[in-house]
Design a protein around this motif. Sequence first.
Motif, PDB file in Angstrom:
ATOM      1  N   CYS A 131       0.815  -1.225   0.000  1.00  0.00           N
ATOM      2  CA  CYS A 131       0.000   0.000   0.000  1.00  0.00           C
ATOM      3  C   CYS A 131       0.844   1.268   0.000  1.00  0.00           C
ATOM      4  CB  CYS A 131      -0.903   0.020   1.228  1.00  0.00           C
ATOM      5  SG  CYS A 131      -2.206  -1.195   1.185  1.00  0.00           S
ATOM      6  N   GLY A 132       2.158   1.136   0.189  1.00  0.00           N
ATOM      7  CA  GLY A 132       3.015   2.317   0.261  1.00  0.00           C
ATOM      8  C   GLY A 132       3.107   2.915   1.644  1.00  0.00           C
ATOM      9  N   LEU A 133       2.650   2.181   2.648  1.00  0.00           N
ATOM     10  CA  LEU A 133       2.680   2.679   4.023  1.00  0.00           C
ATOM     11  C   LEU A 133       3.953   2.268   4.754  1.00  0.00           C
ATOM     12  CD1 LEU A 133      -1.021   1.924   5.035  1.00  0.00           C
ATOM     13  CD2 LEU A 133      -0.045   4.082   4.200  1.00  0.00           C
ATOM     14  N   ARG A 134       4.791   1.504   4.101  1.00  0.00           N
ATOM     15  CA  ARG A 134       6.058   1.078   4.694  1.00  0.00           C
ATOM     16  C   ARG A 134       7.136   1.162   3.630  1.00  0.00           C
ATOM     17  NH1 ARG A 134       7.940   1.411   9.293  1.00  0.00           N
ATOM     18  NH2 ARG A 134       5.897   0.739  10.048  1.00  0.00           N
ATOM     19  N   PRO A 151       3.474   6.970  -4.151  1.00  0.00           N
ATOM     20  CA  PRO A 151       2.855   7.291  -2.864  1.00  0.00           C
ATOM     21  C   PRO A 151       1.509   6.586  -2.696  1.00  0.00           C
ATOM     22  CG  PRO A 151       2.699   9.154  -4.363  1.00  0.00           C
ATOM     23  CD  PRO A 151       3.589   8.152  -5.024  1.00  0.00           C
ATOM     24  N   PRO A 152       1.057   6.406  -1.454  1.00  0.00           N
ATOM     25  CA  PRO A 152      -0.169   5.640  -1.197  1.00  0.00           C
ATOM     26  C   PRO A 152      -1.393   6.133  -1.962  1.00  0.00           C
ATOM     27  CG  PRO A 152       1.022   5.979   0.848  1.00  0.00           C
ATOM     28  CD  PRO A 152       1.736   6.794  -0.194  1.00  0.00           C
ATOM     29  N   HIS A 153      -1.594   7.453  -2.034  1.00  0.00           N
ATOM     30  CA  HIS A 153      -2.811   7.946  -2.684  1.00  0.00           C
ATOM     31  C   HIS A 153      -2.838   7.630  -4.174  1.00  0.00           C
ATOM     32  CE1 HIS A 153      -0.024  11.342  -3.335  1.00  0.00           C
ATOM     33  NE2 HIS A 153      -0.758  11.619  -4.403  1.00  0.00           N
ATOM     34  N   GLU A 154      -1.660   7.555  -4.788  1.00  0.00           N
ATOM     35  CA  GLU A 154      -1.609   7.186  -6.198  1.00  0.00           C
ATOM     36  C   GLU A 154      -1.908   5.701  -6.386  1.00  0.00           C
ATOM     37  OE1 GLU A 154      -1.510   8.906  -8.840  1.00  0.00           O
ATOM     38  OE2 GLU A 154      -1.222  10.867  -7.889  1.00  0.00           O
ATOM     39  N   ARG A 155      -1.530   4.892  -5.419  1.00  0.00           N
ATOM     40  CA  ARG A 155      -1.853   3.461  -5.497  1.00  0.00           C
ATOM     41  C   ARG A 155      -3.365   3.267  -5.384  1.00  0.00           C
ATOM     42  NH1 ARG A 155       3.323   0.323  -2.812  1.00  0.00           N
ATOM     43  NH2 ARG A 155       4.755   2.080  -2.997  1.00  0.00           N
ATOM     44  N   VAL A 156      -4.008   4.086  -4.547  1.00  0.00           N
ATOM     45  CA  VAL A 156      -5.469   4.019  -4.458  1.00  0.00           C
ATOM     46  C   VAL A 156      -6.086   4.341  -5.814  1.00  0.00           C
ATOM     47  CG1 VAL A 156      -7.523   5.055  -3.414  1.00  0.00           C
ATOM     48  CG2 VAL A 156      -5.526   4.567  -1.990  1.00  0.00           C
ATOM     49  N   ARG A 157      -5.544   5.351  -6.484  1.00  0.00           N
ATOM     50  CA  ARG A 157      -6.060   5.711  -7.806  1.00  0.00           C
ATOM     51  C   ARG A 157      -5.817   4.604  -8.833  1.00  0.00           C
ATOM     52  NH1 ARG A 157      -4.332  11.192  -6.248  1.00  0.00           N
ATOM     53  NH2 ARG A 157      -6.215  12.475  -6.142  1.00  0.00           N
ATOM     54  N   ARG A 158      -4.825   3.769  -8.586  1.00  0.00           N
ATOM     55  CA  ARG A 158      -4.556   2.629  -9.473  1.00  0.00           C
ATOM     56  C   ARG A 158      -5.459   1.439  -9.129  1.00  0.00           C
ATOM     57  NH1 ARG A 158      -1.531   6.368 -10.697  1.00  0.00           N
ATOM     58  NH2 ARG A 158       0.279   6.210 -12.079  1.00  0.00           N
ATOM     59  N   GLY A 159      -6.288   1.597  -8.095  1.00  0.00           N
ATOM     60  CA  GLY A 159      -7.226   0.534  -7.753  1.00  0.00           C
ATOM     61  C   GLY A 159      -6.801  -0.359  -6.619  1.00  0.00           C
ATOM     62  N   VAL A 160      -5.829   0.078  -5.800  1.00  0.00           N
ATOM     63  CA  VAL A 160      -5.368  -0.711  -4.664  1.00  0.00           C
ATOM     64  C   VAL A 160      -6.028  -0.169  -3.390  1.00  0.00           C
ATOM     65  CG1 VAL A 160      -3.376  -1.482  -3.321  1.00  0.00           C
ATOM     66  CG2 VAL A 160      -3.151  -1.084  -5.786  1.00  0.00           C
ATOM     67  N   ALA A 161      -6.746  -1.017  -2.680  1.00  0.00           N
ATOM     68  CA  ALA A 161      -7.419  -0.592  -1.443  1.00  0.00           C
ATOM     69  C   ALA A 161      -7.109  -1.575  -0.331  1.00  0.00           C
ATOM     70  CB  ALA A 161      -8.924  -0.499  -1.660  1.00  0.00           C
TER      71      ALA A 161
END
Length: 239
Positions: free
Chosen positions: A51-54, A72-82
Amino acid sequence: MSVTLRVHDLTVAYGAISAVRGVSFSVEAGELVTIIGANGAGKTTVLNALCGLRTIRGGMIEIGGEDITDMPPHERVRRGVAQVPEGRRLFGRMSVAENLEIGGYTRSDSAGKRKDLDHVLDLFPRLKERYRQLAGTLSGGEQQMVAMGRALMCRPRFLLLDEPTMGLAPQIVDLVLDAVKRVNAEGVTVLLVEQNAYRALEIADRAFVLESGEISLTGAGPDLLNHPRVRSAYLGYDE
């Protein structure tokens, strides 16, 4: 849309201590894969790295063929990772509705969000009854439903679940795992970290055993469910 995850030689350290060492695995589009292991084996560390948190010390993470190692984490969310984190981490002084709304913060498609909200409330009818209630006043099982619903509101292609059944009553465990199976059947790729090894292996297409930061066993869920070492170490059977 489903997505493929590939992890290459992942290494994560806390100071001089390596929590995860040279871990490599893949989760193919549409699969439900579980990671089991003892407390402290590195399971949550793996999810947080995805998730990019570590911050990772070495290796590479790919989602759908794209290198997201330094994203960064918010970009991973935009890529569909939750992620549905261990302990739920809800906003306790906000309502169920507000917590779910936060899950779709990266989205601008109002009609799509409304459709996904209806889907979440269909998946967890109890949340419709608690819709205006403060999240901090809910039971543990209801809070877990909100946490899962919040993650689904970003319309993930890849869903990471960290100990979703921890501390829940047996009937709520059934409800949560049934929801996980339903979401997966609808096309969402799932990586499940779960302390309840038996229940996790029952529903998993494939599984990995993580021991002291390294993968020690891999196989189909039913195969590991009957593996002597897994049965002895994680399922409570003496072989």
